[in-house]
Motif scaffolding. Structure first.
Motif, mmCIF file in Angstrom:
data_model
loop_
_atom_site.group_PDB
_atom_site.id
_atom_site.type_symbol
_atom_site.label_atom_id
_atom_site.label_comp_id
_atom_site.label_asym_id
_atom_site.label_seq_id
_atom_site.Cartn_x
_atom_site.Cartn_y
_atom_site.Cartn_z
ATOM 1 N N LEU A 42 0.820 -1.214 0.000
ATOM 2 C CA LEU A 42 0.000 0.000 0.000
ATOM 3 C C LEU A 42 0.851 1.261 0.000
ATOM 4 O O LEU A 42 0.545 2.232 -0.716
ATOM 5 C CB LEU A 42 -0.949 -0.013 1.207
ATOM 6 N N TYR A 64 -11.392 0.481 -2.227
ATOM 7 C CA TYR A 64 -9.934 0.379 -2.078
ATOM 8 C C TYR A 64 -9.258 1.697 -2.446
ATOM 9 O O TYR A 64 -8.227 2.053 -1.868
ATOM 10 C CB TYR A 64 -9.417 -0.774 -2.943
ATOM 11 N N VAL A 68 -6.361 3.777 -0.366
ATOM 12 C CA VAL A 68 -5.147 4.384 -0.913
ATOM 13 C C VAL A 68 -5.094 5.871 -0.568
ATOM 14 O O VAL A 68 -4.028 6.409 -0.240
ATOM 15 C CB VAL A 68 -5.077 4.182 -2.439
ATOM 16 N N GLU A 71 -3.664 6.521 2.744
ATOM 17 C CA GLU A 71 -2.205 6.374 2.738
ATOM 18 C C GLU A 71 -1.539 7.602 2.115
ATOM 19 O O GLU A 71 -0.479 8.049 2.583
ATOM 20 C CB GLU A 71 -1.806 5.101 1.995
ATOM 21 N N ALA A 158 -2.032 -5.569 -1.121
ATOM 22 C CA ALA A 158 -1.806 -4.210 -0.615
ATOM 23 C C ALA A 158 -2.835 -3.831 0.439
ATOM 24 O O ALA A 158 -2.488 -3.297 1.497
ATOM 25 C CB ALA A 158 -1.827 -3.214 -1.769
ATOM 26 N N GLN A 159 -4.098 -4.117 0.163
ATOM 27 C CA GLN A 159 -5.108 -3.674 1.123
ATOM 28 C C GLN A 159 -5.223 -4.571 2.344
ATOM 29 O O GLN A 159 -5.614 -4.110 3.411
ATOM 30 C CB GLN A 159 -6.461 -3.493 0.452
ATOM 31 N N ARG A 162 -3.058 -3.194 5.049
ATOM 32 C CA ARG A 162 -3.298 -1.793 5.435
ATOM 33 C C ARG A 162 -3.431 -1.642 6.949
ATOM 34 O O ARG A 162 -3.882 -2.553 7.649
ATOM 35 C CB ARG A 162 -4.569 -1.277 4.768
#
Length: 233
Positions: A42, A64, A68, A71, A158-159, A162
């Protein structure tokens, strides 16, 4: 000079998730759809977006894409002018979410990738009435095929890694619009109400007859909501 609006799609989605916004908002902002599947970390996904677009800009993320966006705000809050969060969550992934995604990744690598959206996600994501719309159904299915197995793997990894963004909400200083479909069962209303209470300069808009993919299900309502909010912020 018009503001850059960086649009970040959700899982198994690409630029077509925002096709009605790219057209409907073109007189308001310069729309750019960022990649969300070029890394499986992420922090790196967000870093790539920051490197791809110079200066400051506004951000719109769905599902999602909203993850992002959080982030991006952790890495470079000074570069984000306005924030639009649609059908998303600030929470860390639940155990059930992890189980579901692990199942889908298994399906993807066993040659059943096409079944993930068609048989498991489509009717969960869409309001029952909107799920009857063949144009919407075809758009969602085609997006998943465009993302492909490798892109899907990157999005999921990636998620799932998180952090919980709850503690970050009070630190968001830019004007923030939160949009949710009233019938969204993937990221339900209660999550967006919590975000609205915690983000200082936030506005919550609830869209009726709408599930998880608001930009496709109710594009005119979404566009009008964004335009009205934007012109007052």
């Amino acid at each position: 000079m018009k503001e850059k609006l960086i649009m970040i799609p959700g899982t198994l989605c690409d630029h077509n998730l925002f096709k009605y916004q790219t057209e409907g908002l073109k007189d308001l902002v310069n729309c750019h759809v960022a990649s969300n599947n070029n890394a499986s970390n992420l922090k790196q996904v967000a870093k790539n977006i920051l490197n791809n677009y110079s200066g400051s800009f506004s951000v719109m993320g769905l599902s999602y894409g909203g993850i992002v966006a959080f982030e991006l705000l952790r890495q470079a809050p000074e570069r984000i002018n306005k924030l639009i969060l649609l059908n998303t969550t600030h929470k860390a992934p639940t155990e059930q979410t992890k189980i579901n995604f692990q199942k889908f990744i298994g399906m993807a690598f066993l040659g059943e990738f096409n079944k993930i959206t068609k048989d498991h996600l489509l009717d969960v994501m869409l309001h029952p009435e909107n799920a009857k719309n063949q144009i919407v159904r075809d758009t969602v299915l085609n997006m998943s095929l465009n993302v492909g197995v490798d892109g899907f793997y990157n999005q999921v990894k990636a998620q799932l890694g998180r952090p919980d963004s709850t503690k970050d909400l009070t630190n968001i200083k830019c004007p923030t619009l939160i949009i949710v479909g009233k019938q969204d069962i993937v990221c339900p209303l209660v999550l967006h109400e919590e975000m609205n209470r915690s983000i200082p300069k936030s506005t919550l808009n609830i869209i009726e007859n709408c599930g998880h993919l608001s930009t496709l299900e109710q594009p005119e309502k979404v566009n009008n909501t964004i335009i009205n909010w934007w012109n007052n912020n």
